[in-house]
Design an enzyme around this catalytic site. Sequence first.
Site, PDB file in Angstrom:
ATOM      1  CD  GLU A   1      -1.818   2.226   1.879  1.00 27.03           C
ATOM      2  OE1 GLU A   1      -1.509   3.247   1.223  1.00 27.03           O
ATOM      3  OE2 GLU A   1      -1.943   2.197   3.105  1.00 27.03           O
TER       4      GLU A   1
ATOM      5  CB  CYS B   1      -1.303   7.258   1.552  1.00 28.76           C
ATOM      6  SG  CYS B   1      -2.279   6.025   2.412  1.00 28.76           S
TER       7      CYS B   1
ATOM      8  CD  GLU C   1       1.820  10.730  -0.791  1.00 28.87           C
ATOM      9  OE1 GLU C   1       0.838  10.261  -0.194  1.00 28.87           O
ATOM     10  OE2 GLU C   1       2.797  10.034  -1.149  1.00 28.87           O
TER      11      GLU C   1
END
Length: 490
Positions: free
Chosen positions: A257, A291, A391
């Site tokens: 993940e 995330c 990000e």
Amino acid sequence: MLKVDSLVNLNELKLYINGEWKDAQSGEKFKVTNPSNGEVVAQVPKGGRIETREAIEAAGEAFKSWSKLTAAERGKFLLKICDLMHEYKDKLAEIMSMEMGKPFTEAQGEVFFAASYLEWFAEEGRRIYGETIPASAPDKRLAVIRQPIGVVAAITPWNFPLAMMTRKIGPAMAAGCTGIIKPAKQSPISALAFSKLVEMAGVPNGVVNVVTGDTGQISDEIFENRIVKKISFTGSTEVGKILVSKSAPQLKRLSLELGGHAPFIVFEDADLEEAAAGAVASKFRNTGQTCVCANRIYVQRSVMERFTALFVEKTKALKVGNSLDPCSEVGPLVSQDGIEKVEEHVQDAIAKGAQLLCGGKRLEGELSQGLFYEPTILGDVTNDMRITNEETFGPVAPIIPFDTEEEVIQFANDTIYGLAAYLYTQNASRLVRVSEALEFGIIGLNDAIPTVAQAPFGGIKESGMGREGGHQGIKDYLEEKYLSMKIQIH
């Protein structure tokens, strides 16, 4: 302040291996620092290869008996840990707040969220079904059975130190696997507190082991030790790619993940009040360090002004403060590197023409000793800015205008990531069209917080592989075995 000593003694933290509390053989420790004030919370044993190998071997021995228990018997242990998490919710929340800066009230919510995975998989373990297959000959019987894969390793992140752990170790235990947990260096105390609950629940020795310490040494032993059959990792895409290479020599099964860069799309027919509240909830949850948080907020040009006003108003109302303050809604960032990255993204955007609508600097005054950054909104953001491509992992929200449905779908999908996306509209047909066109594994439709234990969580493209949660979450801990039996026909 609450007292966590009744759960773990912060002055005497130890590794949990084979049901025993142990120091690292080297005697070395590393510091865990509170990002709200820079104070040292605790010193944690710095384990390495030796301790990891011992934990893996203990898990291998425990697997022989744990895997033989019925699903109902294993489920009872999971439910007992779940109950203990509820009982100790305040202490667990305090630990998270101190070690990684999650606001206390939000940390309490994570405890319940983490416990929900144990409750879900305690029941899901009972539904590990096999199947029979019609044979092509009258003297044959064909079947498929599913069995636990063996010893597993869970490598967990700092931003959800309890929930990411139970989302991995819960299905593993329910399936009949045993394992080792390697928590992030920023949040190891949560994992050690969890292992205390494992002990209190009477889980047999060796079923769950926790090793904190040298990331490189622990990881190397996990990937090189043939006893370990499966690894679940949550972290950055860059590290995930390295782990794929490390898993190749033994073809170890991996669940990954990884990173995300979620688009948050607001169409002109959306409920703008609801959309603005959703954007705040998604973007500033855990101080933007998730995330799946909104990284790019796309707003249809005709409602840009109204949405922006609402979003700025709600963002300015957020209370920033020490993570242990129950009234705080936004806490500190976890590290100096984290806050510097936020500053770089904001400075890059402004240099390229973005407008600062609110926030935009570190907090001063009594919070200056912590890693606090104001909740920030940027307008006039363009696709050439770092913040629209990387990000941020911080409390900064860029707003980008769009004109048509086709255009925003192209904008949203223009990323290597494919974890989560969000869209707000009152048009049911558009909900279907756009959600089917978006290249993301999780999509919130007028829903800013879609993650629940009973649904699959995971991404596509470079956001990972495999799913956690839902009935899908237990599959990666199982092997399928095909049985072909020839019988005598009288």
